[in-house]
Design an enzyme around this catalytic site. Sequence first.
Site, PDB file in Angstrom:
ATOM      1  NE  ARG A 198      -2.163  -1.316   3.440  1.00 46.19           N
ATOM      2  CZ  ARG A 198      -2.975  -1.148   4.613  1.00 46.19           C
ATOM      3  NH1 ARG A 198      -4.142  -1.492   4.853  1.00 46.19           N
ATOM      4  NH2 ARG A 198      -2.345  -1.820   5.744  1.00 46.19           N
ATOM      5  CD  GLU A 200       7.038  -1.414  -1.733  1.00 49.57           C
ATOM      6  OE1 GLU A 200       8.051  -1.649  -1.206  1.00 49.57           O
ATOM      7  OE2 GLU A 200       6.080  -2.194  -2.355  1.00 49.57           O
ATOM      8  CG  ASP A 265      11.660 -10.532   0.958  1.00 48.83           C
ATOM      9  OD1 ASP A 265      11.610  -9.945  -0.125  1.00 48.83           O
ATOM     10  OD2 ASP A 265      12.393 -10.642   1.946  1.00 48.83           O
TER      11      ASP A 265
END
Length: 311
Positions: A198, A200, A265
Site C-alpha cells: 500500500r 509503495e 518476500d
Amino acid sequence: MVEPIVRVDFSGARLLVVGDLMLDRYWFGDVQRISPEAPVPVVRVTRTDERLGGAANVAFNAAALGVHATLIGVVGDDEPGRRIESLARERGIDLRVARDPQLATTIKLRVIGRQQQLLRVDFEQAPGAQALALTLDAAREAMGRADVVVLSDYGKGVLAQIDRIVALARAAGRVVIADPKGDDYSRYRGVTVLTPNRGELRQVVGTWRDEADLAARAQALRQSLDVRHLLLTRSEEGMTLFSEDGVLNVPAQAREVYDVSGAGDTVVAVLASMLAAGRPIADAVGLANRAAGIVVGKLGTAAVTPQELFA
C-alpha cells in the site's frame, strides 16, 4: 472443518531471482535497566542469529517449497558476503554472486529485547559498474533455464540495469515478477506482474478515496506500464489483483501478527513458484495470501514450509 488446500508439486519449477542481497543479523537479549549515559535500554545480548535477507530471502522461501532457485546478486569480499554464500548453499540455493572488493555487503542488524525490536542498524552501499556488468552477464546466462524471473528491488543498486534484464526475460518469453521500490515505476515497464504494497503504491498514484478510485488508479498505472497484472498487498486487508480481467480481492487470513518483516518476500516467492509450476494467477495469489498469513506469525525473515502451506 477447514478443507485442506490441494498440494502443489514444485519440484519441476525453476526460478531465477535477481536483486539486492543482504544478511539479516539478530541480537537477542534481556533488558533489565536503563543506561546511565542516555535514556535508552541496556540490552545484554544472550544469543545471535543470521538469516538470508532481501532477494536472498525470496530465493530461500522458494527453495523451502522445493523449487530450484537460482539467485544472482552482489556481495562484498568480506565476512558477511561469505556468510550469505554459506547460508545459501546450506538451503540448496544455486547462488551466483559477483564479488565487489570495494563493496561492504549489505547488513540489517536488529536488536531484540523481550521479544520487541528495539533498534535496527543498516550497513549498505551501491555496487560498482564492474559488479553490475557481471550480474547482467550472469542473468543472461541463467535466463534460458528459468520458468519465472523475479526482480527483487530493495533500492540498493543491484537492479540499476533492470530495463536490460526485463528485455532479456521478455525476449526469452519468461514471466517476470518485479517487487518494486521508489517512486519511479517506469523502470518496471513491461514486467508481467508488479507487486507493490500500500505504501509503495501511494508513492506513485497518490492517496485513493475509496475502492473504486483505487481500482481506477491501479488499472491506469498498470496499463501505462504495459504490465499484465498488478498485485497490491494490503496487510490486514489482504490482497487485490488488478488485470485486464478486472479486480480480484482476496481477504487476509485471520492470524496473530508477530512480525511483518520479510512477509513481502514470502508473497513474491510463493506467487512466482506457483506460476513456475504452471498454476493460474488467481490460484497463485490465493496461496501467496495464505503464506503471508503464516509467515507474519514468525519472528524475522522466515520461510513457509509445504507442511504449513498445505495443512
